[in-house]
Design an enzyme around this catalytic site. Structure first.
Site, PDB file in Angstrom:
ATOM      1  N   GLY A  68     -19.896  22.546 -78.812  1.00  0.00           N
ATOM      2  CA  GLY A  68     -20.599  22.210 -80.034  1.00  0.00           C
ATOM      3  C   GLY A  68     -22.000  21.680 -79.806  1.00  0.00           C
ATOM      4  CB  THR A  69     -23.475  19.383 -77.282  1.00  0.00           C
ATOM      5  OG1 THR A  69     -22.727  18.221 -77.660  1.00  0.00           O
ATOM      6  CG2 THR A  69     -24.869  18.954 -76.864  1.00  0.00           C
ATOM      7  CG  ASN A 151     -18.796  12.800 -85.405  1.00  0.00           C
ATOM      8  OD1 ASN A 151     -19.720  12.970 -86.200  1.00  0.00           O
ATOM      9  ND2 ASN A 151     -18.910  12.019 -84.351  1.00  0.00           N
ATOM     10  CB  CYS A 323     -20.625   0.577 -75.628  1.00  0.00           C
ATOM     11  SG  CYS A 323     -19.884  -0.902 -76.310  1.00  0.00           S
TER      12      CYS A 323
END
Length: 382
Positions: A68-69, A151, A323
């Site tokens: 997908g990226t 998402n 993070c």
């Protein structure tokens, strides 16, 4: 362990793994002209046809990618690179996957595109009024990008309404989370391009596709042998294509029954969590949501300690925050929805999948009250 992070990656289906393994034992580059190469090409094109049929597309519209990226980057950068304007306009929603947002930001920082970020409502859905205003504000954009379903929150976006507003302006949608859980028909959608990937629906990591209409002008993001309509060079992955095609076909075939099953489990999880723990809030409660995602914010807690506590209790989930270098940051999706920073750092996403059972939901509901209490106590002591 109760694995409730299927929106990140879901296990490969056994029949897909078998097809993948079988193909890995075969040789042949599908671009070669000899017998073995031609046979590899035949298997690849059969996979392309299988994938296209499951997605409501034509085989010639399927550009195979590594996931997908890459598909998102090819859509966003490829449309901008191919546009005749030296600095075309580009519209993207504020809650897109980083593969879209960061690609757009990269283009904007280098003066290659004039990027406008479209706001969302408090429920996390694209603000169509703002989209209409942005579309009318200047020259027609090279592309508008809005994901089919978020998402993180699971909120389904008004893609059909956006396509109608856009008219002749091409619209791209990241459908990575949607294909296994919502009716996705590329031809009927009116989209110019759509990204899909394998590892969210039972296929292997490293497989995906950009489904793009032939009339959509795309320039390659990287260059090489000119495979895949000249816009995605590289030796074609026959094993990956065959595994992806089977995974998508099976997910689409199972979608209606499986989505109903997962929605029932999700609703039970949400209802039980809200009843057992005060200060929980369901994200996107007023909007259509994916059947397999339950996204909650936990007042007075922080995502890191919640995830650690759940993990110690045998529950795998994910956070609505990111993070970076050990520093917790507020979720950009929740921030775009108007959440205050402390609440945007307190999110939990439970995402269900084919292997999820009632026992998994029981495990969450049993562990959550104590985990939240401990997180709140630790947060208050800081």
């Amino acid at each position: 362990m109760a694995y409730l992070d299927h929106a990140a990656t879901t296990p490969v289906r056994p029949e897909v793994a078998a097809r993948y393994a079988e193909e890995l034992t075969r040789g042949g580059n599908p671009s070669s002209l000899h017998t073995v190469g031609r046979d590899a090409r035949r298997r690849l094109e059969e996979a392309r046809e299988e994938l296209a049929a499951a997605l409501g597309a034509e085989p010639a519209e399927v550009v195979l990618t590594s996931g997908g990226t890459e598909a998102d980057n090819l859509a966003v950068k490829g449309a901008v690179y191919a546009h005749p304007s030296p600095r075309p306009r580009l519209l993207v929603s504020a809650v897109e996957h980083h593969a879209v947002l960061d690609a757009a930001g990269w283009l904007g920082e280098r003066g290659l595109a004039d990027v406008a970020v479209l706001p969302v409502t408090g429920d996390g859905a694209l603000d169509l009024g703002a989209a209409r205003a942005a579309l009318d504000d200047g020259e027609p954009p090279a592309l508008v990008s809005a994901m089919w379903a978020n998402n993180e929150t699971g909120v389904v976006q008004p893609v059909a309404e956006l396509v109608a507003l856009a008219g002749d302006v091409p619209v791209h949608s990241d459908a990575v989370q949607a294909v296994a859980h919502l009716p996705v028909d590329f031809a009927a959608s009116g989209l110019a391009a759509m990204s899909v990937t394998g590892h969210k629906l039972g296929g292997p990591v490293g497989t995906g596709a950009l489904v793009a209409r032939r009339e959509l002008a795309l320039a390659p993001v990287h260059h090489g042998g000119g495979q895949e309509r000249g816009v995605r060079s590289g030796t074609l992955d026959v094993a990956g294509a065959r595994a992806l095609a089977l995974a998508v076909r099976l997910a689409v075939a199972d979608r209606e029954a499986e989505s109903a099953r997962l929605a029932a489990l999700r609703d039970r999880l949400v209802a039980g969590a809200l009843a057992a723990v005060e200060g929980l809030r369901l994200t996107g409660a007023g909007a259509p949501r994916l059947p397999h995602v339950a996204h909650l914010t936990v007042e007075g807690a922080d995502a890191d300690s919640l995830l650690f506590g759940l993990d110690m209790a045998g529950v795998n989930a994910s956070a609505g925050s990111a993070c970076s270098a050990g520093v917790q940051e507020a979720s950009f999706v929740l921030t775009a929805m108007g959440y205050p920073p402390e609440l945007a750092r307190s999110a939990l996403r439970f995402s269900l999948g084919r292997t999820t059972t009632e026992d998994d939901v029981d495990a969450v509901l049993a562990a959550l009250p104590d985990v939240v209490a401990r997180s709140r106590a630790a947060n208050a002591a800081r």
